[in-house]
Motif scaffolding. Structure first.
Motif, PDB file in Angstrom:
ATOM      1  N   ALA A 486       0.810  -1.217   0.000  1.00  0.00           N
ATOM      2  CA  ALA A 486       0.000   0.000   0.000  1.00  0.00           C
ATOM      3  C   ALA A 486       0.843   1.268   0.000  1.00  0.00           C
ATOM      4  N   LEU A 487       2.009   1.228   0.659  1.00  0.00           N
ATOM      5  CA  LEU A 487       2.771   2.453   0.907  1.00  0.00           C
ATOM      6  C   LEU A 487       3.951   2.696  -0.030  1.00  0.00           C
ATOM      7  N   SER A 488       4.456   1.654  -0.668  1.00  0.00           N
ATOM      8  CA  SER A 488       5.774   1.759  -1.303  1.00  0.00           C
ATOM      9  C   SER A 488       5.710   2.012  -2.803  1.00  0.00           C
ATOM     10  N   HIS A 489       6.612   2.895  -3.265  1.00  0.00           N
ATOM     11  CA  HIS A 489       6.840   3.060  -4.697  1.00  0.00           C
ATOM     12  C   HIS A 489       7.775   1.967  -5.203  1.00  0.00           C
ATOM     13  N   ARG A 490       8.832   1.730  -4.435  1.00  0.00           N
ATOM     14  CA  ARG A 490       9.768   0.654  -4.759  1.00  0.00           C
ATOM     15  C   ARG A 490       9.959  -0.229  -3.531  1.00  0.00           C
ATOM     16  N   VAL A 491      10.368  -1.473  -3.777  1.00  0.00           N
ATOM     17  CA  VAL A 491      10.502  -2.441  -2.688  1.00  0.00           C
ATOM     18  C   VAL A 491      11.861  -3.129  -2.775  1.00  0.00           C
ATOM     19  N   MET A 492      12.497  -3.291  -1.596  1.00  0.00           N
ATOM     20  CA  MET A 492      13.726  -4.061  -1.477  1.00  0.00           C
ATOM     21  C   MET A 492      13.438  -5.271  -0.586  1.00  0.00           C
ATOM     22  N   VAL A 493      13.735  -6.454  -1.094  1.00  0.00           N
ATOM     23  CA  VAL A 493      13.539  -7.680  -0.323  1.00  0.00           C
ATOM     24  C   VAL A 493      14.905  -8.142   0.179  1.00  0.00           C
ATOM     25  N   MET A 494      15.024  -8.304   1.505  1.00  0.00           N
ATOM     26  CA  MET A 494      16.297  -8.683   2.113  1.00  0.00           C
ATOM     27  C   MET A 494      16.225 -10.066   2.739  1.00  0.00           C
ATOM     28  N   LYS A 495      17.346 -10.756   2.686  1.00  0.00           N
ATOM     29  CA  LYS A 495      17.490 -12.045   3.351  1.00  0.00           C
ATOM     30  C   LYS A 495      18.944 -12.223   3.750  1.00  0.00           C
ATOM     31  N   ALA A 496      19.178 -12.491   5.034  1.00  0.00           N
ATOM     32  CA  ALA A 496      20.526 -12.738   5.563  1.00  0.00           C
ATOM     33  C   ALA A 496      21.511 -11.638   5.174  1.00  0.00           C
ATOM     34  N   GLY A 497      21.053 -10.379   5.284  1.00  0.00           N
ATOM     35  CA  GLY A 497      21.951  -9.241   5.071  1.00  0.00           C
ATOM     36  C   GLY A 497      22.161  -8.841   3.631  1.00  0.00           C
ATOM     37  N   LYS A 498      21.540  -9.556   2.700  1.00  0.00           N
ATOM     38  CA  LYS A 498      21.715  -9.247   1.280  1.00  0.00           C
ATOM     39  C   LYS A 498      20.378  -8.938   0.624  1.00  0.00           C
ATOM     40  N   VAL A 499      20.444  -8.256  -0.529  1.00  0.00           N
ATOM     41  CA  VAL A 499      19.243  -7.960  -1.304  1.00  0.00           C
ATOM     42  C   VAL A 499      18.983  -9.116  -2.262  1.00  0.00           C
ATOM     43  N   VAL A 500      17.765  -9.684  -2.196  1.00  0.00           N
ATOM     44  CA  VAL A 500      17.425 -10.767  -3.121  1.00  0.00           C
ATOM     45  C   VAL A 500      16.548 -10.269  -4.265  1.00  0.00           C
ATOM     46  N   GLU A 501      15.895  -9.119  -4.071  1.00  0.00           N
ATOM     47  CA  GLU A 501      15.089  -8.534  -5.143  1.00  0.00           C
ATOM     48  C   GLU A 501      14.865  -7.056  -4.845  1.00  0.00           C
ATOM     49  N   PHE A 502      14.877  -6.238  -5.905  1.00  0.00           N
ATOM     50  CA  PHE A 502      14.765  -4.786  -5.729  1.00  0.00           C
ATOM     51  C   PHE A 502      14.110  -4.218  -6.982  1.00  0.00           C
ATOM     52  N   ASP A 504      10.356  -1.895  -8.738  1.00  0.00           N
ATOM     53  CA  ASP A 504       9.050  -1.260  -8.633  1.00  0.00           C
ATOM     54  C   ASP A 504       8.102  -2.151  -7.834  1.00  0.00           C
ATOM     55  N   ALA A 505       7.329  -1.539  -6.920  1.00  0.00           N
ATOM     56  CA  ALA A 505       6.480  -2.303  -6.009  1.00  0.00           C
ATOM     57  C   ALA A 505       5.464  -3.172  -6.751  1.00  0.00           C
ATOM     58  N   GLU A 506       4.767  -2.592  -7.711  1.00  0.00           N
ATOM     59  CA  GLU A 506       3.735  -3.355  -8.413  1.00  0.00           C
ATOM     60  C   GLU A 506       4.347  -4.510  -9.197  1.00  0.00           C
ATOM     61  N   GLY A 507       5.530  -4.265  -9.777  1.00  0.00           N
ATOM     62  CA  GLY A 507       6.202  -5.333 -10.515  1.00  0.00           C
ATOM     63  C   GLY A 507       6.591  -6.486  -9.612  1.00  0.00           C
ATOM     64  N   ILE A 508       7.108  -6.170  -8.435  1.00  0.00           N
ATOM     65  CA  ILE A 508       7.541  -7.221  -7.501  1.00  0.00           C
ATOM     66  C   ILE A 508       6.348  -8.017  -6.982  1.00  0.00           C
ATOM     67  N   PHE A 509       5.247  -7.348  -6.659  1.00  0.00           N
ATOM     68  CA  PHE A 509       4.101  -8.070  -6.108  1.00  0.00           C
ATOM     69  C   PHE A 509       3.347  -8.852  -7.176  1.00  0.00           C
ATOM     70  N   ASN A 510       3.347  -8.355  -8.410  1.00  0.00           N
ATOM     71  CA  ASN A 510       2.616  -9.043  -9.477  1.00  0.00           C
ATOM     72  C   ASN A 510       3.446 -10.110 -10.185  1.00  0.00           C
ATOM     73  N   ALA A 511       4.769  -9.897 -10.260  1.00  0.00           N
ATOM     74  CA  ALA A 511       5.622 -10.852 -10.969  1.00  0.00           C
ATOM     75  C   ALA A 511       6.984 -10.952 -10.295  1.00  0.00           C
ATOM     76  N   PRO A 512       7.033 -11.507  -9.069  1.00  0.00           N
ATOM     77  CA  PRO A 512       8.320 -11.629  -8.374  1.00  0.00           C
ATOM     78  C   PRO A 512       9.246 -12.591  -9.109  1.00  0.00           C
ATOM     79  N   THR A 517      10.945 -14.214  -2.506  1.00  0.00           N
ATOM     80  CA  THR A 517       9.866 -13.224  -2.571  1.00  0.00           C
ATOM     81  C   THR A 517       8.530 -13.905  -2.795  1.00  0.00           C
ATOM     82  N   ARG A 518       8.510 -14.899  -3.676  1.00  0.00           N
ATOM     83  CA  ARG A 518       7.269 -15.640  -3.927  1.00  0.00           C
ATOM     84  C   ARG A 518       6.791 -16.347  -2.659  1.00  0.00           C
ATOM     85  N   GLU A 519       7.736 -16.858  -1.879  1.00  0.00           N
ATOM     86  CA  GLU A 519       7.398 -17.526  -0.624  1.00  0.00           C
ATOM     87  C   GLU A 519       6.774 -16.540   0.363  1.00  0.00           C
ATOM     88  N   LEU A 520       7.347 -15.326   0.459  1.00  0.00           N
ATOM     89  CA  LEU A 520       6.804 -14.303   1.355  1.00  0.00           C
ATOM     90  C   LEU A 520       5.387 -13.909   0.944  1.00  0.00           C
TER      91      LEU A 520
END
Length: 528
Positions: A486-502, A504-512, A517-520
């Motif tokens: 709801a709030l984000s223009h862009r999204v950064m997905v982190m795991k164990a101190g690293k970025v796994v995906e970064f 546009d928010a709509e792109g990540i939620f619609n097509a991770p 990210t798909r698991e989350l």
């Protein structure tokens, strides 16, 4: 089939209160069934469940036409009879395991205590059953955890230990009071899937108390909706979700965070830039504390936040989200390049950093812990002004009043103390404290995680309104993907101190693109 629990006209009144906390509550619960009680904080959900086994303070007035468990009356049961039922035939998973588990006793001792009390098990037999229970609830290498204390476990592991204690004697009824509040979505799903599988295996009934309707929709067979101590609606889960009859139920269902963002212009300036940020904590051993390895909490992260933009950071506990935010604000030691409005700040000490604190502020997860109980709201909000600049009393007063108006609180409330406000109001005070310095960037660290669904939506709507009004930039940290979406223009997905995906928010939620990210997204039960 007769219900295993039958409650008829329960009323509860606390000492010194004219209005009852619960009034004329009635419901039944059958073996193998999951009944969810939903409603906002203060609706009477938890106190109703606690009253069943007389776990409320002695001075509390509890009356009911009848409370029957398996045909036995609980209303007039003696303390001895109740002790034989508590933790044995009816078990309770409390909301906050850190306060429910004894910090001075090991995990083994706490689980073995209930086994000894109700089953008479001790020694090797108790340890064998304890290991069996820890394995059952998914604690990895349980034999290494027997001597652990609660503070040595993660939040998810502590909650699993609570479940192990509750299931130790294979109860007929399990009361789960907000069992997954503030847990990561993947851990939340694991715990609830575990409870449901154990329910099928043991045939127990589950009374699930929660304000998370996504959980209710996925796991409950029936729902009871409470408002201000009374039942306003109850029925089958699908029926209630598809055709709610009461306005309050409809309000709860409609309180989904909504995306209402202003587009960020492509030519907008970069307010914050960071490159190759690293926060490594040394691991030492021996008398000389020799460093033999590092915990890489944040390991080589790049990011940019434009003016008027929200960057959402998601990931499980321990992924490095908050550590990264603290590093960017120079609140923890880090390596890498950090620029605020084009100015390098990574090499500045705390004194040199002070003038830049006006530009970048932070709102913490728990407002009750971050607001001083000894200071009035006016003193809390104006503290930053006193540190950053000397202002006349009338200017300070005007700034406090304006900040309270900005967060939609009555300016007259500035003379009150934090404990006199609700959780949502305290979070607004924390936002006002950040706003009073007129910052350009606000870091929000899990600001809505412990709030009711309706209050959460109000805070999100407020943040979006303030962003439009003042062209604010946000770094928003959360494990709640609905809020991030709801709030984000862009999204950064982190795991164990690293970025796994970064991206546009709509792109990540619609097509991770990442499996993680798909698991989350799957665990959060988000609908596209």
């Amino acid at each position: 089939m007769k219900p295993i629990l039958d409650l008829n006209s329960l009323s509860i009144r606390f000492p010194g209160q004219e209005v009852p906390a619960v009034k004329d509550l009635s419901f039944s619960l059958h073996s193998g069934e999951t009944l969810a009680i939903v409603g906002e904080s203060g609706s009477g959900k938890s106190v109703s469940a606690l009253s069943l086994l007389k776990l409320l303070p002695e001075q509390t007035e509890i009356s009911a036409q009848s409370i029957r468990f398996n045909g036995q009356s609980l209303s007039d049961a003696t303390e001895s009879e109740l002790r034989s039922i508590r933790g044995h035939r009816i078990s309770y998973i409390f909301q906050e395991p850190m306060t429910s588990l004894n910090p001075l006793h090991t995990i083994e001792r706490q689980i073995a205590e209930t086994l000894k009390l109700h089953k008479g098990l001790s020694g090797a037999k108790a340890q064998e059953r304890t290991l069996e229970l820890l394995t059952l609830v998914g604690i990895p290498s349980p034999e290494t955890r027997l001597k652990s204390y609660p503070h040595e476990l993660s939040g998810g592991q502590r909650q699993r230990v609570m479940i192990a204690m509750a299931l130790a004697n294979e109860p007929d009824i399990l009361i789960a009071d907000e069992p997954t509040t503030a847990l990561d979505v993947t851990i939340q799903k694991q715990i609830l899937d575990l409870l449901m599988s154990l329910q099928q295996k043991l045939g127990m009934a589950v009374l699930l108390i929660t304000h998370d309707l996504n959980i209710v929709k996925r796991y409950a067979s029936r729902i009871l909706v409470m408002q201000q101590g009374q039942v306003v609606e109850q029925g089958e889960t699908l029926t209630l979700f598809n055709t709610p009859a009461h306005p309050y139920t409809r309000m709860l269902l409609d309180a989904e965070p909504t995306r209402n963002l202003t587009e960020v212009k492509s030519e907008a300036e970069n307010l914050l830039e960071a490159k190759d940020i690293r926060v490594w904590f040394p691991k030492t051993k021996g008398l000389l504390k020799r460093i033999y390895d590092h915990i890489k909490a944040v390991d080589g992260i790049d990011l940019q936040i434009k003016k008027g933009e929200t960057l959402g950071i998601v990931g499980e506990s321990g992924s490095g989200k908050s550590t990264l935010a603290f590093a960017l604000l120079k609140l923890t030691k880090s390596e890498g390049d950090i620029r605020l409005k084009g100015t390098p700040i990574d090499s500045l000490n705390q004194k040199e950093m002070r003038p830049y604190r006006r530009t970048a502020q932070i709102v913490f997860q728990d407002p009750f812990g971050s607001l001083s109980p000894r200071m009035t709201v006016a003193e809390i909000i104006s503290e930053g002004l006193d540190v950053q600049q000397r202002v006349a009393p009338e200017q300070r007063e005007a700034a406090v009043i304006q900040a309270l108006k900005d967060v939609q609180l009555d300016p007259e409330s500035r003379h009150r103390y934090p404990h006199e406000f609700s959780g949502g109001q305290r979070q607004r005070i924390a936002i006002a404290r950040a706003l009073v310095l007129k910052p350009e960037l606000i870091v929000l660290d899990e600001p809505t995680s412990a709030l009711d669904r309706t209050v959460q939506k109000q805070v999100i709507d407020l943040l979006q309104s303030l962003q439009r009004q003042y062209q604010l930039s946000y770094l928003f940290i959360s494990h709640d993907l609905a809020v991030i979406k709801a709030l984000s223009h862009r999204v950064m997905v982190m795991k164990a101190g690293k970025v796994v995906e970064f991206g546009d928010a709509e792109g990540i939620f619609n097509a991770p693109t990442s499996d993680y990210t798909r698991e989350l997204i799957s665990a959060s039960a988000l609908e596209k």
